[in-house]
Design an enzyme around this catalytic site. Sequence first.
Site, PDB file in Angstrom:
ATOM      1  N   HIS A 115       1.962   5.889 -15.016  1.00  0.00           N
ATOM      2  CA  HIS A 115       2.658   5.380 -13.837  1.00  0.00           C
ATOM      3  C   HIS A 115       4.137   5.230 -14.218  1.00  0.00           C
ATOM      4  CE1 HIS A 115      -0.952   3.714 -11.601  1.00  0.00           C
ATOM      5  NE2 HIS A 115      -1.458   3.755 -12.821  1.00  0.00           N
ATOM      6  N   GLY A 150      -7.425  -2.214 -14.990  1.00  0.00           N
ATOM      7  CA  GLY A 150      -7.040  -1.671 -13.690  1.00  0.00           C
ATOM      8  C   GLY A 150      -7.141  -0.165 -13.574  1.00  0.00           C
ATOM      9  N   GLN A 151      -7.668   0.510 -14.620  1.00  0.00           N
ATOM     10  CA  GLN A 151      -7.791   1.971 -14.499  1.00  0.00           C
ATOM     11  C   GLN A 151      -8.907   2.311 -13.511  1.00  0.00           C
ATOM     12  OE1 GLN A 151      -8.506   4.179 -18.153  1.00  0.00           O
ATOM     13  NE2 GLN A 151      -8.059   6.130 -17.156  1.00  0.00           N
ATOM     14  N   ASP A 208       2.550   8.437  -6.078  1.00  0.00           N
ATOM     15  CA  ASP A 208       1.335   7.633  -5.948  1.00  0.00           C
ATOM     16  C   ASP A 208       1.063   7.375  -4.463  1.00  0.00           C
ATOM     17  OD1 ASP A 208      -0.287   5.489  -8.036  1.00  0.00           O
ATOM     18  OD2 ASP A 208      -0.436   5.163  -5.868  1.00  0.00           O
ATOM     19  N   ILE A 209      -0.183   7.489  -4.063  1.00  0.00           N
ATOM     20  CA  ILE A 209      -0.539   7.371  -2.644  1.00  0.00           C
ATOM     21  C   ILE A 209      -0.418   5.923  -2.145  1.00  0.00           C
ATOM     22  CG2 ILE A 209      -3.037   6.914  -2.845  1.00  0.00           C
ATOM     23  CD1 ILE A 209      -3.429   9.203  -0.786  1.00  0.00           C
ATOM     24  N   ASN A 228      -2.614   2.394 -17.705  1.00  0.00           N
ATOM     25  CA  ASN A 228      -3.781   1.522 -17.620  1.00  0.00           C
ATOM     26  C   ASN A 228      -4.943   2.206 -18.348  1.00  0.00           C
ATOM     27  OD1 ASN A 228      -2.450  -0.387 -16.018  1.00  0.00           O
ATOM     28  ND2 ASN A 228      -2.949   0.700 -14.132  1.00  0.00           N
ATOM     29  N   HIS A 254      -3.063   9.302 -17.089  1.00  0.00           N
ATOM     30  CA  HIS A 254      -1.890   9.352 -16.221  1.00  0.00           C
ATOM     31  C   HIS A 254      -0.919   8.249 -16.582  1.00  0.00           C
ATOM     32  CE1 HIS A 254      -4.944   6.861 -14.219  1.00  0.00           C
ATOM     33  NE2 HIS A 254      -3.942   6.130 -13.759  1.00  0.00           N
TER      34      HIS A 254
HETATM   35  P1  AMP Z   1      -5.054   3.603 -12.153  1.00  0.00           P
HETATM   36  O1  AMP Z   1      -5.512   2.453 -11.303  1.00  0.00           O
HETATM   37  O2  AMP Z   1      -4.156   3.232 -13.288  1.00  0.00           O
HETATM   38  O3  AMP Z   1      -6.238   4.458 -12.599  1.00  0.00           O
HETATM   39  O4  AMP Z   1      -4.137   4.503 -11.224  1.00  0.00           O
HETATM   40  C1  AMP Z   1      -4.647   5.385 -10.283  1.00  0.00           C
HETATM   41  C2  AMP Z   1      -3.574   5.568  -9.253  1.00  0.00           C
HETATM   42  O5  AMP Z   1      -3.871   6.723  -8.494  1.00  0.00           O
HETATM   43  C3  AMP Z   1      -3.454   4.410  -8.255  1.00  0.00           C
HETATM   44  O6  AMP Z   1      -2.145   3.840  -8.341  1.00  0.00           O
HETATM   45  C4  AMP Z   1      -3.717   5.063  -6.906  1.00  0.00           C
HETATM   46  O7  AMP Z   1      -2.908   4.548  -5.870  1.00  0.00           O
HETATM   47  C5  AMP Z   1      -3.412   6.519  -7.191  1.00  0.00           C
HETATM   48  N1  AMP Z   1      -4.097   7.486  -6.349  1.00  0.00           N
HETATM   49  C6  AMP Z   1      -5.404   7.477  -5.987  1.00  0.00           C
HETATM   50  N2  AMP Z   1      -5.693   8.562  -5.227  1.00  0.00           N
HETATM   51  C7  AMP Z   1      -4.527   9.264  -5.112  1.00  0.00           C
HETATM   52  C8  AMP Z   1      -4.160  10.477  -4.448  1.00  0.00           C
HETATM   53  N3  AMP Z   1      -5.046  11.207  -3.742  1.00  0.00           N
HETATM   54  N4  AMP Z   1      -2.874  10.892  -4.531  1.00  0.00           N
HETATM   55  C9  AMP Z   1      -1.970  10.162  -5.221  1.00  0.00           C
HETATM   56  N5  AMP Z   1      -2.261   9.027  -5.888  1.00  0.00           N
HETATM   57  C10 AMP Z   1      -3.514   8.578  -5.823  1.00  0.00           C
END
Ligand code: AMP
Length: 119
Positions: free
Chosen positions: A107, A98-99, A35-36, A92, A105
């Site tokens: 986490h 929080g999605q 995760d970024i 999520n 995906h």
């Molecule tokens: P959600 O909020 O459950 O939809 O999770 C989306 C997740 O994607 C968040 O934890 C972000 O930090 C992560 N995210 C967004 N852009 C990227 C990216 N380019 N590479 C890796 N993770 C990312």
Amino acid sequence: MAGEPQADCLFCKIVSGDVPATLVRETDTTVAFQDINPQAPTHILVIPRVHYADAGSLAAAEPQIAADVLREAAEVAAQEKADATGYRIVFNTGAGAGQTVFHAHAHVLGGRGLNWPPG
Ligand code: AMP
Ligand code: ZN
């Protein structure tokens, strides 16, 4: 068609390689990457290669691939040695939960104490 890549989807672009990510594991049906914006020492996302908006939609349409995501989440936790102290798998679902990326995906969070219930 259901499951087809979506041009405006960030995680479809990670699957295709158009957006870079730090990959952790790959299978025929899944990709796992860091995760970024990590929320724990271990914070990895496991996604299906096919596009579905959320985990429930994926499970309804492609139950085997949903199982693959879950199995890979456990494999990632073991690979990162988060399984010894416990870890959390979070899906999520919906903006109110929080999605922010509407490609299913998991986490995988671990490496620190995890309070229950979560916020
Ligand atoms: P959600 O909020 O459950 O939809 O999770 C989306 C997740 O994607 C968040 O934890 C972000 O930090 C992560 N995210 C967004 N852009 C990227 C990216 N380019 N590479 C890796 N993770 C990312
Ligand atoms: Zn997608």
